[in-house]
Design an enzyme around this catalytic site. Sequence first.
Site, mmCIF file in Angstrom:
data_model
loop_
_atom_site.group_PDB
_atom_site.id
_atom_site.type_symbol
_atom_site.label_atom_id
_atom_site.label_comp_id
_atom_site.label_asym_id
_atom_site.label_seq_id
_atom_site.Cartn_x
_atom_site.Cartn_y
_atom_site.Cartn_z
ATOM 1 C CG LEU A 1 -1.936 -1.091 1.399
ATOM 2 C CD1 LEU A 1 -2.670 -0.953 2.726
ATOM 3 C CD2 LEU A 1 -2.918 -1.093 0.246
ATOM 4 C CG ASP A 2 0.453 4.206 -2.962
ATOM 5 O OD1 ASP A 2 1.326 3.440 -3.416
ATOM 6 O OD2 ASP A 2 -0.491 4.657 -3.645
ATOM 7 C CE LYS A 3 5.041 9.253 4.605
ATOM 8 N NZ LYS A 3 5.891 10.448 4.410
#
Length: 324
Positions: free
Chosen positions: A140-142
């Site tokens: 997942l993105d930050k």
Amino acid sequence: MGTSRERIEAAFQVPPELSDQRLDQAVAALMPEHSRSRIQNWVKSGELTVNGRARKPRDKVLVDDEIVIAADVAAEVSWEPEPIDLDILYEDEHLLVINKPAGLVVHPAAGHEAGTLVNALLHHAPELDRIPRAGIVHRLDKDTTGIMVVARSLEAHTSLVEQLQSRSMGREYEAVCVGTFTGGGKVDAPIGRHPIQRKKMAVVADGKPAVTHYRVQARFSGFSHIRCQLETGRTHQIRVHMAHIHHPLVGDTAYNGRMRYPRGADGEVKEVLEGFRRQALHARTLTLVHPWTRETCEWEAPLPADLQGLIAELSAFTERSEQL
């Protein structure tokens, strides 16, 4: 960081269907829980022999050749464990299912060598240093929140990668977009690197196939709350696809650009929109076949407080607008 090791001792005879294949390819088929790079290292080090002799990874094998492996499974990663709190939804000897908060980077990289999810996982489960990429099979993105599964064994890693590649793993996200939809739909548009801004992704003709299904959960004045289901798992897929159809995610500075307020926006809704400083995206549910029990499992991560607050304010603003 100390190196944990596990001893692998195995022997195989090459079956007819693998005859005339490269040695590393044949062993990968016989031992799918191990990565190709690990198998190649065994061949090069002489820990894997064919008919008692050292060979090269590209050498061909023949039916009934005897492959013997006597090797140490060394650490796959060299990142440092760190005592970082994890929100664990489920764990057993094969899987870890976590609810990732906003702001947590998944993998150590330039600029983020520490304080990542991988550092936290290695502290919680040190045996993950033997699993490729510390058991991370999807990311997942930050600033995206929500559910992630981590492989805790080599068998689980192989199974989860296969489920992702066959698109049998179910992943559903919730998002808040700019604009209102008349109904649900599908975005089928290939994604690749942006031709100019290389840190971004974009819909490009020569990109990899990408399919996102979406349905409307709620409509607000100038915004929509949607659920998205992924067929594919491209980098930034939902963010890119929603921007492509002119419904970028709230708070997504990479793909939304300058904040756009809805018609008649008052101070309250402006304050909430300005304060929401991440893409409004949450990985809500995950469905997969358990690598060991073969049972279908599903987990859900509730919406985080900031996203709940955003949705509540957009709903309240819509009510205020309708009363004018």
